[in-house]
Design a protein around this motif. Structure first.
Motif, short mmCIF file in Angstrom:
data_model
loop_
_atom_site.label_atom_id
_atom_site.label_comp_id
_atom_site.label_asym_id
_atom_site.label_seq_id
_atom_site.Cartn_x
_atom_site.Cartn_y
_atom_site.Cartn_z
N GLY A 4 0.83 -1.19 0.00
CA GLY A 4 0.00 0.00 0.00
C GLY A 4 0.87 1.24 0.00
N ALA A 5 0.25 2.41 -0.21
CA ALA A 5 1.00 3.67 -0.35
C ALA A 5 0.83 4.56 0.87
N PHE A 39 3.23 -0.95 3.90
CA PHE A 39 3.07 0.32 3.20
C PHE A 39 4.46 0.88 2.88
N ALA A 40 4.49 1.71 1.83
CA ALA A 40 5.74 2.36 1.43
C ALA A 40 5.38 3.68 0.76
N PRO A 41 6.31 4.62 0.70
CA PRO A 41 6.02 5.93 0.11
C PRO A 41 5.46 5.83 -1.30
N GLY A 93 1.15 -3.62 9.76
CA GLY A 93 0.83 -2.34 10.39
C GLY A 93 1.99 -1.36 10.38
N GLY A 94 2.84 -1.48 9.35
CA GLY A 94 4.03 -0.63 9.33
C GLY A 94 4.49 -0.26 7.94
N LYS A 152 -1.53 7.55 5.75
CA LYS A 152 -2.05 6.68 4.69
C LYS A 152 -2.42 7.53 3.48
N ALA A 153 -1.91 7.20 2.32
CA ALA A 153 -2.32 7.89 1.10
C ALA A 153 -3.82 7.67 0.91
#
Length: 531
Positions: A407-408, A432-434, A515-516, A418-419
């Motif tokens: 996810g972004a 998640f990642a940028p 969650g990270g 969160k995007a």
């Protein structure tokens, strides 16, 4: 489908949904690779890792396959890191390595043929409706002599057709709305007399109609956050183009570009078709992805990719529309057979024509120790419950192990982390990642552009996976996945999200398995402990 996120701006009387994705603040260059503590942006600490953990260490090259719409192999920041098939002699028209693909020097194009390449495609939904409309043309809801299997498939066809008709109506409405806004905006800009008018110019503009006054008020709010040219190019021109293509190509039952490929699109077992053109007619998305992974870190140009010893293999399987399962499966197999150890898949769709053939290819790649990295998608949907393909859950119920779904995230460690567009899922999304305003390479004139999407977040993780495999080449794909998931920076805060059109607040920890957010520094430290 290659989806770019468009944040919605204020509605005006003549346009119901105007696309807009501007944000007020300027980002730090290379923010996705920076460190939260040192740089005050929630990057993944790549630069810190190079400085403190990797200096003086040796690495081995890792091949990363970019399964996408094409890669510009001559871009100034990519040309040094493009994979070359040393067993193939360029341009001789001979299959030198006898792998079934002639002149596949830098990869392969599964949506091309001898006379060119596919640029625009229909959605999978469109193809399914077109197929089943023929199959069930003589069937009515009162038909009683249908087999149970046929009845289920007929009922699915009715649901698909209803979804198709709703999407087409929305796309036509968007096209009309954006087109109307664009027409009035163009007229006002012409009256102002400047190509790139400022907020002050709009403030001083004397509106002569109600439409012009509503547009002026809207532009005054928009230009608080972004300059006119960026807004016009990205949101107005880009939004109109997207809506036009949706109506005329993606949701057009009469459109079929596949004849250019020359294959039998209904034969999922067919392997050897396509051409050598890994760039194709529109390589903007794939080139952007490739730059995030591996843009040359040794030059003083442009940007810095996550990984410093990577070779990018271009495998073209994603048109401007939905990819076909046959092409996805063949792209995966091609990449695995030619030495790729990480596959980036920044594409996805809500329907699948032949999931079984993709499942077989994924199992094949995993047997060759390949790690697959997939973008979660940009619909702000819970993909624990909403269908999203390709899917790591096989038809037999088992799960592909060497597969990461991404996810972004945004740059601030606050409720906006969160995007807003990013899909999520407590079991379906791993990390998640940028993925917001990521600057990277785009084709032709050695230029760079900011883009948003889980399509940008996935290659951040692909770059990290390649970096680990480069410096710790004995680690297996399952180990690399384990390291990436275990080394995330946990986020113990609530974040904003949208549900049923209304804003809600949810724990970030509820949006993914871990969650990270992935972290290069932590991952490399953990990799050091693995045997």
């Amino acid at each position: 489908m290659n989806k770019i996120f468009f944040k919605r701006a204020l509605a005006v009387a003549f346009i119901a949904t105007m696309p807009f994705f501007a944000t007020a603040q300027e980002r730090k260059a290379n923010w996705q690779n920076l460190d939260l503590k040192t740089d005050s942006v929630f990057g993944i600490s790549t630069e810190k890792a190079y400085k403190e953990l990797l200096k003086g260490k040796k690495s081995t090259p890792v091949i990363v396959a970019v399964l996408d719409g094409g890669v510009d192999i001559n871009h100034e920041d990519l040309k040094r890191v493009i994979w070359t098939n040393k067993k193939e002699i360029a341009g001789n028209g001979v299959d030198d390595d006898k792998n079934g693909y002639i002149d596949d020097v830098h990869g392969w194009n599964f949506i091309g043929g001898k006379d060119g390449s596919v640029e625009f495609e229909t959605l999978e939904l469109t193809r399914l409706v077109r197929r089943d409309a023929i199959r069930f043309r003589d069937v009515t809801p009162t038909t009683n002599d249908m087999l149970e299997t046929d009845k289920k498939e007929y009922d699915q066809f009715l649901k698909n057709r209803e979804d198709f008709e709703k999407r087409l109506a929305t796309a036509k409405s968007d096209l009309q709305g954006i087109g109307g806004f664009k027409t009035v905006l163009d007229q006002v800009v012409k009256k102002i007399g400047k190509e790139n008018p400022t907020k002050e110019d709009f403030s001083n503009f004397k509106a002569q109609t109600g439409q012009e006054e509503r547009l002026r008020a809207t532009m005054l709010e928009i230009l608080d956050e972004v300059d006119f040219k960026k807004f016009y190019d990205n949101d107005i021109s880009g939004g109109y183009k997207q809506a036009y293509e949706m109506v005329n190509y993606n949701l057009n039952l009469d459109y079929n570009p596949r004849t250019v490929v020359g294959d039998n699109p209904n034969d999922s077992k067919e392997r050897f078709y396509g051409n050598k053109d890994v760039k194709g007619p529109d390589a903007s998305h794939g080139s952007h992805v490739a730059g995030i992974i591996a843009a040359d870190r040794t030059n003083s140009l442009g940007i810095k990719g996550v990984a410093d010893n990577v070779l990018i293999m271009g495998v073209r399987n994603t048109p401007n529309g939905d990819e076909r399962d046959k092409d996805v499966a063949n792209a995966i197999r091609y990449a695995a057979d030619n030495g790729a150890k990480v596959l980036n898949m920044s594409f996805g769709k809500s329907y699948s024509w032949d999931k079984a053939v993709v499942d077989e290819a994924v199992k094949y790649a995993i047997s060759k120790d390949v790690l697959l990295v997939q973008a979660a998608g940009n619909d702000n949907a819970d993909i624990d419950v909403e269908p999203n393909y390709p899917s790591r859950k096989f038809l037999d119920g088992t799960i592909a192990g060497s597969w990461i779904v991404v996810g972004a995230s945004d740059e601030k460690d606050d409720e906006t982390l969160k995007a807003g567009f990013s899909n999520f899922g407590k079991t379906a999304v791993d990390v998640f990642a940028p993925g917001v305003k990521i600057n990277s390479t785009v084709p032709d004139n050695n230029i760079y552009k900011e883009e948003n999407g889980t399509s940008m977040a996935a290659p951040v993780v692909s770059g990290l996976a390649a970096l680990i495999r480069s410096y710790y080449p004995k680690l297996t794909a399952p180990q690399v996945k384990d390291i990436i998931l275990k080394s995330v920076v946990k986020v113990n805060r609530d974040v904003k999200n949208m549900k049923d059109g209304a804003p809600v607040t949810v724990p970030f920890a509820s949006l993914s398995v871990t969650g990270g957010i992935v972290n290069t520094y932590n991952a490399l430290k953990l990799a050091e402990t693995y045997k």
